[in-house]
Design a protein around this motif. Structure first.
Motif, short mmCIF file in Angstrom:
data_model
loop_
_atom_site.label_atom_id
_atom_site.label_comp_id
_atom_site.label_asym_id
_atom_site.label_seq_id
_atom_site.Cartn_x
_atom_site.Cartn_y
_atom_site.Cartn_z
N VAL A 101 0.83 -1.21 0.00
CA VAL A 101 0.00 0.00 0.00
C VAL A 101 0.87 1.26 0.00
O VAL A 101 1.89 1.32 0.68
CB VAL A 101 -0.93 -0.02 1.24
CG1 VAL A 101 -1.61 1.30 1.46
CG2 VAL A 101 -1.95 -1.11 1.09
N LYS A 102 0.41 2.25 -0.76
CA LYS A 102 1.14 3.51 -0.86
C LYS A 102 0.49 4.63 -0.05
O LYS A 102 1.16 5.60 0.29
CB LYS A 102 1.22 3.96 -2.33
CG LYS A 102 1.85 2.94 -3.25
CD LYS A 102 3.34 3.01 -3.16
CE LYS A 102 3.93 2.09 -4.24
NZ LYS A 102 5.09 1.42 -3.86
N SER A 103 -0.80 4.50 0.25
CA SER A 103 -1.47 5.59 0.97
C SER A 103 -2.05 5.09 2.30
O SER A 103 -2.38 3.91 2.46
CB SER A 103 -2.60 6.18 0.12
OG SER A 103 -3.67 5.27 0.00
N PHE A 104 -2.19 6.04 3.21
CA PHE A 104 -2.72 5.73 4.54
C PHE A 104 -4.18 5.29 4.44
O PHE A 104 -4.60 4.36 5.13
CB PHE A 104 -2.57 6.96 5.45
CG PHE A 104 -3.08 6.72 6.84
CD1 PHE A 104 -2.37 5.94 7.73
CD2 PHE A 104 -4.28 7.30 7.27
CE1 PHE A 104 -2.83 5.71 9.01
CE2 PHE A 104 -4.75 7.08 8.55
CZ PHE A 104 -4.02 6.28 9.43
N ASP A 105 -4.97 5.94 3.59
CA ASP A 105 -6.39 5.61 3.45
C ASP A 105 -6.58 4.17 2.95
O ASP A 105 -7.47 3.46 3.42
CB ASP A 105 -7.08 6.57 2.47
CG ASP A 105 -7.18 7.99 3.03
OD1 ASP A 105 -7.07 8.14 4.27
OD2 ASP A 105 -7.37 8.94 2.23
N LYS A 106 -5.75 3.78 1.99
CA LYS A 106 -5.85 2.41 1.46
C LYS A 106 -5.44 1.40 2.54
O LYS A 106 -6.04 0.31 2.64
CB LYS A 106 -4.94 2.27 0.23
CG LYS A 106 -5.09 0.97 -0.49
CD LYS A 106 -6.47 0.84 -1.13
CE LYS A 106 -6.52 -0.45 -1.97
NZ LYS A 106 -7.85 -0.76 -2.42
N ALA A 107 -4.48 1.72 3.38
CA ALA A 107 -4.06 0.84 4.47
C ALA A 107 -5.21 0.63 5.46
O ALA A 107 -5.46 -0.49 5.91
CB ALA A 107 -2.84 1.41 5.18
N ILE A 108 -5.91 1.71 5.79
CA ILE A 108 -7.06 1.62 6.70
C ILE A 108 -8.16 0.76 6.07
O ILE A 108 -8.77 -0.07 6.75
CB ILE A 108 -7.59 3.02 7.05
CG1 ILE A 108 -6.54 3.83 7.82
CG2 ILE A 108 -8.90 2.94 7.84
CD1 ILE A 108 -6.15 3.22 9.15
#
Length: 120
Positions: free
Chosen positions: A65-72
């Protein structure tokens, strides 16, 4: 043979017959344990394997994952899926334990019925 001796002989035969039935019942009950425990162990093993695979897949996705939102989003999806699988598998394993208990006590119900006094 006197009536007294014949009655004693009949009672001894009845006790021996009841003893044989009790041994047969205990043997039948003991034979249900291995298959029941094997089914439970298999269910636990299957759940553990699937859980490990899901966790491995989650870690792989999370590491890419590259973004925090996608990780969440991935973490939330994993938590929801893991919880649903846990509940489903817990119910399945609980039912297996229930079946094992019913099978193991079923042969004993005959003994209890024989030992329960009847109204005469």
């Amino acid at each position: 043979m006197s009536n007294s001796n014949q009655n004693n002989s009949n009672e001894n035969f009845a006790h021996q017959h009841n003893g044989k039935e009790q041994v047969d019942t205990a043997t039948a009950s003991a034979n249900t344990f291995p298959s029941g425990f094997q089914a439970i162990a298999t269910a636990y093993g299957d759940y553990t394997t699937k859980s490990f695979e899901d966790t491995k897949s989650f870690v792989e996705k999370l590491s890419a994952v590259k973004s925090f939102d996608k990780a969440i989003e991935i973490q939330t999806e994993f938590a929801k899926t893991a919880y649903e699988r846990f509940v489903t598998e817990s119910q399945k394993i609980g039912a297996l334990y229930g079946d094992l208990a019913k099978q193991s006590y079923k042969p004993l119900s005959g003994i209890v019925a024989m030992m329960t006094p009847t109204n005469r």
